[in-house]
Enzyme design. Structure first.
Site, PDB file in Angstrom:
ATOM      1  CD  GLU A 173      -2.762  -1.069   2.558  1.00  0.00           C
ATOM      2  OE1 GLU A 173      -3.898  -1.570   2.527  1.00  0.00           O
ATOM      3  OE2 GLU A 173      -2.272  -0.564   3.598  1.00  0.00           O
ATOM      4  CB  CYS A 174       0.556   4.371   0.183  1.00  0.00           C
ATOM      5  SG  CYS A 174       0.719   6.149  -0.119  1.00  0.00           S
ATOM      6  N   GLY A 175       3.278   3.666   0.323  1.00  0.00           N
ATOM      7  CA  GLY A 175       4.725   3.622   0.421  1.00  0.00           C
ATOM      8  C   GLY A 175       5.294   2.325  -0.092  1.00  0.00           C
ATOM      9  CB  CYS A 198      -3.312  -0.193  -4.786  1.00  0.00           C
ATOM     10  SG  CYS A 198      -3.783  -0.908  -3.195  1.00  0.00           S
TER      11      CYS A 198
END
Length: 542
Positions: A347-349, A458
């Site tokens: 996720e993200c990072g 994502c």
């Protein structure tokens, strides 16, 4: 002995508007009560990771997020009841303004959560450059929703004794509310900030000293006993009835059984760079049969050879890029494991880390290179707020057609070209993202989710209380991978599931996904510059 519902003292700390100092005051309250020997159960309204991390430090126990967009009222209430029973009193820190939410009705506001929990609200009022008007602001909050019980006020950033007397008298006269305390204007902020809010505790060496200073300030300025008495006046609380089950025609998650036998080993990157994990997400993996192994991508030299899956949360890879880039053996080992089919959810990072490189300032730092894209940091948020995704591509974790609620907050953007020459030995980048964005931004305002083999990355963060089948699917894929690894005798023995079948493609390596097989895998640092600087572009959707 567990407390009954009527014996759960609790408060919600709110404010008329954001940036009023709620977090600093709440941290001071929690730490001051803890110093007096009280066990304080802490909660954060909304999806925020950083404030929750600081509350965890102040309370000495995990902070749990409560969010009426990410989870239904039943799940939020049950989570509160379970964790509040472990404390002498509970404190919920609100977010934004008291009545602010994502719709006109404020259905996911701090006030809505306070009503759901039948909890008294204490308002933190920024008294900067205001005297009698402070009473009008508080009176407006009282009258806006008469069913909400506002128990009193804490003044913040008070200029001096005369200022305090004037504002206190106005609120008591016109609002009929007690002023529990007046915190003076401090010469400098007690906690350092940067682009996503407070600097997270793992990166703030002064964290314990900062919390101790704020605890001392609050203890000197606020009537802690009167506040505890107000918390004790909270009424009974029972979970609301569960919503009706989903329509039988709606897409539902497949029943993936974790199965019997030894627990699967799932790694979790948790270090200075990757810090954003909801406790419920980790607990959900454990309930499904996962044994969690915490790893440091900045310092560990390699993944464990017997790893069955990997979870990479959000954080700040951009501010820790030199350490991540410098740990080449870990990056290469992770890339090799992905190529061998290790189930990875990021996720993200984690998405940033799995890309080819990240631009931080004027420098480009090599990352893992699973996805051959450059990530660039912007000066303004690229995506900030709640998301709603529809699954549009087959993948190992979510059924096509299902909807996911989450949130995002990122200054970065992933530069994805429309295609890459096959001679480069990399992806055909015209593949559709896994998710169609119905609310939010994701990768480009239309799609989110990059998929390669059993790796899905994502921008959206999910909460296990709102997407319970996420943990079930990740553990099931890890168990399948463990079985294949045992059968092959290799550390990461092949794909954990029929990956080509999941994606609706024939077997046959990367060409089956429109990808040219390379005779030699390129190290992340050696991926050609042809990919850099190309604009983001996905095929047009009808």
């Amino acid at each position: 002995m567990q407390q009954t519902q009527a014996q759960l003292p609790r408060l919600v700390i709110g404010a008329p508007h954001g940036r009023s100092g709620k977090t600093s005051i709440t941290l001071g309250l929690v730490a001051a009560w803890r110093r007096r020997g009280l066990r304080v159960a802490v909660f954060k309204k909304g999806p925020d990771f950083i404030d929750a991390a600081w509350l965890t430090q102040a309370a000495g126990q995990s902070c749990h997020n409560l969010d009426l967009y990410l989870m239904d009222p039943q799940a939020a209430t049950e989570s509160f009841l379970v964790h509040a029973s472990q404390g002498d009193l509970s404190v919920v820190e609100g977010n934004m303004g008291l009545y602010d939410g994502m719709d006109l009705q404020g259905s996911n506001s701090t006030a809505a959560l306070a009503r759901l929990l039948n909890a008294p609200v204490v308002l933190v009022l920024d008294a900067t450059r205001v005297t009698r008007t402070a009473a009008a602001i508080i009176l407006g909050c009282q009258h806006f929703d008469p069913q909400l019980r506002i128990a009193g006020v804490i003044l913040n950033r008070v200029g001096g004794a005369r200022h305090e007397r004037t504002v206190r008298a106005a609120i008591q006269e016109y609002c009929g509310l007690p002023v529990f305390g007046a915190v003076p204007r401090l010469p400098e902020p007690p906690f350092r900030e940067r682009h996503l809010g407070l600097v997270p505790p793992p990166e703030a060496e002064e964290q314990h000293a900062a919390i101790a200073r704020m605890a001392a300030v609050v203890a000197d300025s606020v009537d802690l006993e009167a506040l505890a008495d107000a918390a004790a006046q909270a009424g009974p609380l029972a979970p609301p009835p569960r919503p009706h089950p989903a329509s039988p025609t709606a897409p539902v998650a497949p029943r993936l059984e974790a199965g019997p036998g030894n627990p699967v080993k799932i790694g979790v990157l948790r270090d200075r760079a990757f810090q954003f994990y909801y406790p419920e997400n980790l607990e959900a993996l454990q309930r499904q049969g996962a044994r969690l192994v915490f790893l440091d991508a900045c310092r560990d030299t390699a993944l464990p050879a017997d790893l069955d899956g990997l979870y990479i949360g959000g954080g700040f890879p951009e501010t820790n890029s030199p350490a991540l880039a410098g740990n080449r053996t870990f990056r290469q080992g992770l890339r090799d494991a992905v190529e061998a089919g290790l189930p990875v959810y990021a996720e993200c990072g984690g998405l940033i880390y799995l890309c080819r490189q990240v631009q931080a300032g004027a420098a480009l730092y090599p990352m893992v290179g699973v996805f051959p894209y450059t990530v660039r940091m912007g000066k303004k948020p690229q995506g900030h707020g709640y998301t709603l995704l529809t699954v549009q591509r087959p993948n190992p974790y979510f059924p096509v057609g299902s909807q996911l609620r989450g949130h995002e907050f990122h200054y970065s953007r992933v530069e994805i070209p429309a295609a890459v020459p096959r001679s480069e030995g990399l992806f055909d980048c015209s593949l559709e993202p896994v998710f169609r964005v119905q609310r939010g931004h994701g990768l480009d305002g239309q799609g989110d989710g990059l998929l390669w083999k059993n790796t899905l990355a994502c921008y959206t963060h999910l909460h296990a209380l709102g997407v319970p089948h996420w943990a079930q699917a990740l553990v099931a894929q890890a168990r399948n991978h463990a079985a294949r690894r045992a059968a092959s005798g290799q550390p990461h023995g092949g794909l954990s599931v029929p990956w080509q079948w999941l994606c609706g493609q024939p077997a046959g390596g990367r060409q089956a996904q429109g990808v040219a097989d390379a005779t030699e895998a390129q190290a992340p640092d050696e991926i050609p510059q042809a990919l850099a600087g190309l604009p983001l572009r996905f095929p047009q959707r009808q």
